[in-house]
Design a protein around this motif. Structure first.
Motif, PDB file in Angstrom:
ATOM      1  N   SER A  65      15.507  -4.119  28.156  1.00 51.61           N
ATOM      2  CA  SER A  65      14.484  -4.838  28.939  1.00 51.61           C
ATOM      3  C   SER A  65      13.218  -4.035  29.237  1.00 51.61           C
ATOM      4  N   ILE A  66      13.165  -2.761  28.813  1.00 55.38           N
ATOM      5  CA  ILE A  66      11.963  -1.951  29.083  1.00 55.38           C
ATOM      6  C   ILE A  66      11.383  -1.461  27.754  1.00 55.38           C
ATOM      7  N   LEU A  67      10.054  -1.621  27.587  1.00 58.34           N
ATOM      8  CA  LEU A  67       9.393  -1.104  26.381  1.00 58.34           C
ATOM      9  C   LEU A  67       8.994   0.346  26.631  1.00 58.34           C
ATOM     10  N   TRP A  86      29.642  -1.499  33.185  1.00 59.84           N
ATOM     11  CA  TRP A  86      30.962  -1.798  33.721  1.00 59.84           C
ATOM     12  C   TRP A  86      30.928  -3.017  34.648  1.00 59.84           C
ATOM     13  N   MET A  87      31.796  -3.973  34.393  1.00 58.25           N
ATOM     14  CA  MET A  87      31.978  -5.195  35.199  1.00 58.25           C
ATOM     15  C   MET A  87      30.842  -6.207  35.049  1.00 58.25           C
ATOM     16  N   ALA A  88      29.854  -5.911  34.209  1.00 60.50           N
ATOM     17  CA  ALA A  88      28.682  -6.801  34.144  1.00 60.50           C
ATOM     18  C   ALA A  88      29.037  -8.202  33.659  1.00 60.50           C
ATOM     19  N   ASP A 178      28.137 -15.032  39.524  1.00 58.92           N
ATOM     20  CA  ASP A 178      28.419 -14.747  38.120  1.00 58.92           C
ATOM     21  C   ASP A 178      27.514 -13.606  37.669  1.00 58.92           C
ATOM     22  N   TRP A 179      28.095 -12.418  37.581  1.00 61.45           N
ATOM     23  CA  TRP A 179      27.291 -11.237  37.240  1.00 61.45           C
ATOM     24  C   TRP A 179      26.785 -11.283  35.816  1.00 61.45           C
ATOM     25  N   ALA A 180      27.479 -12.029  34.947  1.00 64.40           N
ATOM     26  CA  ALA A 180      27.030 -12.131  33.554  1.00 64.40           C
ATOM     27  C   ALA A 180      25.692 -12.863  33.445  1.00 64.40           C
ATOM     28  N   ALA A 217      19.632   8.145  35.296  1.00 62.85           N
ATOM     29  CA  ALA A 217      20.707   8.122  36.287  1.00 62.85           C
ATOM     30  C   ALA A 217      21.436   6.783  36.120  1.00 62.85           C
ATOM     31  N   GLY A 218      22.093   6.314  37.185  1.00 59.90           N
ATOM     32  CA  GLY A 218      22.906   5.098  37.049  1.00 59.90           C
ATOM     33  C   GLY A 218      24.325   5.507  36.705  1.00 59.90           C
ATOM     34  N   THR A 219      25.267   4.766  37.249  1.00 55.61           N
ATOM     35  CA  THR A 219      26.676   5.171  37.145  1.00 55.61           C
ATOM     36  C   THR A 219      27.144   5.371  35.703  1.00 55.61           C
ATOM     37  N   GLY A 231      30.213   7.131  40.853  1.00 57.20           N
ATOM     38  CA  GLY A 231      29.457   7.615  39.688  1.00 57.20           C
ATOM     39  C   GLY A 231      27.961   7.407  39.872  1.00 57.20           C
ATOM     40  N   ALA A 232      27.592   6.323  40.572  1.00 51.66           N
ATOM     41  CA  ALA A 232      26.165   6.073  40.846  1.00 51.66           C
ATOM     42  C   ALA A 232      25.622   7.180  41.745  1.00 51.66           C
ATOM     43  N   LEU A 233      26.423   7.543  42.774  1.00 49.22           N
ATOM     44  CA  LEU A 233      25.971   8.600  43.698  1.00 49.22           C
ATOM     45  C   LEU A 233      25.885   9.942  42.977  1.00 49.22           C
TER      46      LEU A 233
HETATM   47  C1  LIG Z   1      31.744  -7.748  39.801  1.00 47.20           C
HETATM   48  C2  LIG Z   1      31.683  -6.247  40.041  1.00 47.20           C
HETATM   49  C3  LIG Z   1      32.705  -5.612  40.732  1.00 47.20           C
HETATM   50  C4  LIG Z   1      32.677  -4.241  40.940  1.00 47.20           C
HETATM   51  N1  LIG Z   1      33.684  -3.641  41.666  1.00 47.20           N
HETATM   52  C5  LIG Z   1      33.623  -2.311  41.913  1.00 47.20           C
HETATM   53  C6  LIG Z   1      34.612  -1.670  42.709  1.00 47.20           C
HETATM   54  O1  LIG Z   1      35.544  -2.301  43.207  1.00 47.20           O
HETATM   55  N2  LIG Z   1      34.499  -0.311  42.916  1.00 47.20           N
HETATM   56  C7  LIG Z   1      33.479   0.418  42.391  1.00 47.20           C
HETATM   57  O2  LIG Z   1      33.400   1.638  42.641  1.00 47.20           O
HETATM   58  N3  LIG Z   1      32.515  -0.177  41.632  1.00 47.20           N
HETATM   59  C8  LIG Z   1      32.572  -1.510  41.384  1.00 47.20           C
HETATM   60  N4  LIG Z   1      31.612  -2.107  40.629  1.00 47.20           N
HETATM   61  C9  LIG Z   1      30.606  -1.252  39.977  1.00 47.20           C
HETATM   62  C10 LIG Z   1      29.479  -0.866  40.922  1.00 47.20           C
HETATM   63  O3  LIG Z   1      28.865  -2.040  41.411  1.00 47.20           O
HETATM   64  C11 LIG Z   1      28.509  -0.002  40.115  1.00 47.20           C
HETATM   65  O4  LIG Z   1      29.147   1.188  39.720  1.00 47.20           O
HETATM   66  C12 LIG Z   1      27.270   0.393  40.921  1.00 47.20           C
HETATM   67  O5  LIG Z   1      26.625  -0.725  41.491  1.00 47.20           O
HETATM   68  C13 LIG Z   1      26.307   1.097  40.004  1.00 47.20           C
HETATM   69  O6  LIG Z   1      25.198   1.508  40.758  1.00 47.20           O
HETATM   70  P1  LIG Z   1      23.869   1.916  40.033  1.00 47.20           P
HETATM   71  O7  LIG Z   1      22.926   2.331  41.119  1.00 47.20           O
HETATM   72  O8  LIG Z   1      24.152   2.833  38.913  1.00 47.20           O
HETATM   73  O9  LIG Z   1      23.349   0.575  39.333  1.00 47.20           O
HETATM   74  P2  LIG Z   1      23.136  -0.870  39.922  1.00 47.20           P
HETATM   75  O10 LIG Z   1      23.910  -1.113  41.154  1.00 47.20           O
HETATM   76  O11 LIG Z   1      23.325  -1.798  38.746  1.00 47.20           O
HETATM   77  O12 LIG Z   1      21.605  -0.834  40.359  1.00 47.20           O
HETATM   78  C14 LIG Z   1      20.591  -0.943  39.425  1.00 47.20           C
HETATM   79  C15 LIG Z   1      19.395  -1.539  40.153  1.00 47.20           C
HETATM   80  O13 LIG Z   1      18.299  -1.556  39.258  1.00 47.20           O
HETATM   81  C16 LIG Z   1      17.631  -2.792  39.433  1.00 47.20           C
HETATM   82  N5  LIG Z   1      16.952  -3.085  38.177  1.00 47.20           N
HETATM   83  C17 LIG Z   1      17.472  -3.535  37.013  1.00 47.20           C
HETATM   84  N6  LIG Z   1      16.518  -3.644  36.102  1.00 47.20           N
HETATM   85  C18 LIG Z   1      15.357  -3.244  36.693  1.00 47.20           C
HETATM   86  C19 LIG Z   1      14.005  -3.140  36.247  1.00 47.20           C
HETATM   87  N7  LIG Z   1      13.635  -3.446  34.981  1.00 47.20           N
HETATM   88  N8  LIG Z   1      13.063  -2.725  37.144  1.00 47.20           N
HETATM   89  C20 LIG Z   1      13.413  -2.375  38.433  1.00 47.20           C
HETATM   90  N9  LIG Z   1      14.686  -2.461  38.888  1.00 47.20           N
HETATM   91  C21 LIG Z   1      15.626  -2.888  38.015  1.00 47.20           C
HETATM   92  C22 LIG Z   1      18.724  -3.810  39.742  1.00 47.20           C
HETATM   93  O14 LIG Z   1      18.195  -4.936  40.403  1.00 47.20           O
HETATM   94  C23 LIG Z   1      19.620  -2.971  40.635  1.00 47.20           C
HETATM   95  O15 LIG Z   1      19.238  -3.079  41.981  1.00 47.20           O
HETATM   96  C24 LIG Z   1      31.597  -3.476  40.421  1.00 47.20           C
HETATM   97  C25 LIG Z   1      30.569  -4.116  39.724  1.00 47.20           C
HETATM   98  C26 LIG Z   1      30.599  -5.492  39.546  1.00 47.20           C
HETATM   99  C27 LIG Z   1      29.451  -6.160  38.801  1.00 47.20           C
END
Ligand SMILES: Cc1cc2nc3c(=O)[nH]c(=O)nc-3n(C[C@H](O)[C@H](O)[C@H](O)COP(=O)(O)OP(=O)(O)OC[C@H]3O[C@@H](n4cnc5c(N)ncnc54)[C@H](O)[C@@H]3O)c2cc1C
Length: 250
Positions: A65-67, A86-88, A178-180, A217-219, A231-233
């Motif tokens: 989604s990013i150029l 993961w879980m998306a 629906d996360w998908a 970064a990102g998990t 992993g995100a932290l």
């Molecule tokens: C249904 C589900 C269940 C889960 N259950 C668990 C669980 O029980 N335990 C656990 O530890 N983890 C669980 N997870 C995983 C957990 O949610 C992720 O590990 C965590 O949210 C990852 O954090 P992140 O900061 O890396 O990314 P994200 O939380 O995905 O954050 C990324 C951010 O970037 C923003 N973004 C995206 N694209 C752009 C863009 N182009 N410009 C600006 N911003 C943008 C998004 O809006 C989002 O706010 C689950 C995930 C899902 C979907």
């Protein structure tokens, strides 16, 4: 989770956080990095200048989604696209009730099912007294077959009714997420999620691009707890440390 987000937000300068500003372009210039915000398919952009950028989002989503200008290498782009988010591909429900009626019937609220749209159900009530009571869990129907949310809701309520008794089929409030279908989480590649937790690593072994000007970064970039909140932290700590070291070297 929201307490953590609120804490960070309340300790940042007011204008440091821009909501509803999707990044759609990142360019490396001689003067630094330019970050373009807006919708990819539209011409209009708001540009920000930065010395460093931390991309805290799934690598697959960033690549889709990013150029990037200049182009990322084909190997890195493929590695980012192949890093599963993961879980998306999942969907979750939450049904809220005035009382935990399943407990009064001697049930824990926890269930696993191979029949019906819900595969996994938990008692998701808040622990505080008199707080909302609820059942929550995962939809086991694959993303491609979840195109009719009304029919899905009806099937979920029928299953809850069957498993936990009639009050369960009539919640006060019902959420289905629906996360998908969530464009800032999932891409078209996430519609069929992996069955097992993947081994995560920085894509193509890289934690950064363009001489550490853009840090990943990102998990899904964490090789220990990738996919989880932890992993995100961990990946954020790593990226911030790398960013600070780079600043010290300038
Ligand atoms: C249904 C589900 C269940 C889960 N259950 C668990 C669980 O029980 N335990 C656990 O530890 N983890 C669980 N997870 C995983 C957990 O949610 C992720 O590990 C965590 O949210 C990852 O954090 P992140 O900061 O890396 O990314 P994200 O939380 O995905 O954050 C990324 C951010 O970037 C923003 N973004 C995206 N694209 C752009 C863009 N182009 N410009 C600006 N911003 C943008 C998004 O809006 C989002 O706010 C689950 C995930 C899902 C979907």
């Amino acid at each position: 989770m929201i307490a953590l987000v609120d804490h960070f937000f309340n300790n940042l300068p007011r204008d440091a956080v821009r909501l509803n500003h999707p990044v759609c372009e990142i360019q490396k210039r001689e003067t630094g990095i330019r970050v373009g915000v807006g919708e990819l398919e539209q011409e209009k952009r708001t540009w920000f200048k930065a010395r460093k950028v931390i991309l805290a989002l799934p690598p697959r989503l960033a690549a889709a989604s990013i150029l990037f200008t200049p182009d990322l290498s084909p190997v890195l782009t493929q590695a980012m696209l192949k890093t599963k988010t993961w879980m998306a591909g999942h969907a979750k429900f939450f049904a809220l009730y005035p009382s935990p009626h399943w407990r009064q019937a001697g049930l824990s609220g926890q269930a696993f099912s191979q029949y019906g749209p819900l595969g996994e159900i938990h008692d998701g009530s808040n622990r505080e007294p008199n707080a909302p009571y609820g059942l929550t869990g995962f939809v086991s129907v694959p993303a491609a077959q979840r195109r009719e949310p009304k029919a899905l809701k009806q099937a979920i309520l029928a299953q809850l009714d069957l498993m936990f008794g009639s009050p369960a089929g009539h919640p006060q409030v019902f959420y289905l997420k629906d996360w998908a279908q969530e464009r800032f989480t999932a891409t078209e590649f996430d519609q069929r999620g992996p069955h097992e937790h993947p081994l995560f690593n920085p894509p193509d072994g890289k934690n950064s691009i363009w001489d550490n000007q853009v840090l990943l970064a990102g998990t899904e970039t964490d090789d220990q707890l990738g996919g989880y909140l932890e992993g995100a932290l961990a990946s954020a700590e790593r990226a911030v440390k790398e960013g600070i070291q780079c600043f010290n070297r300038i």
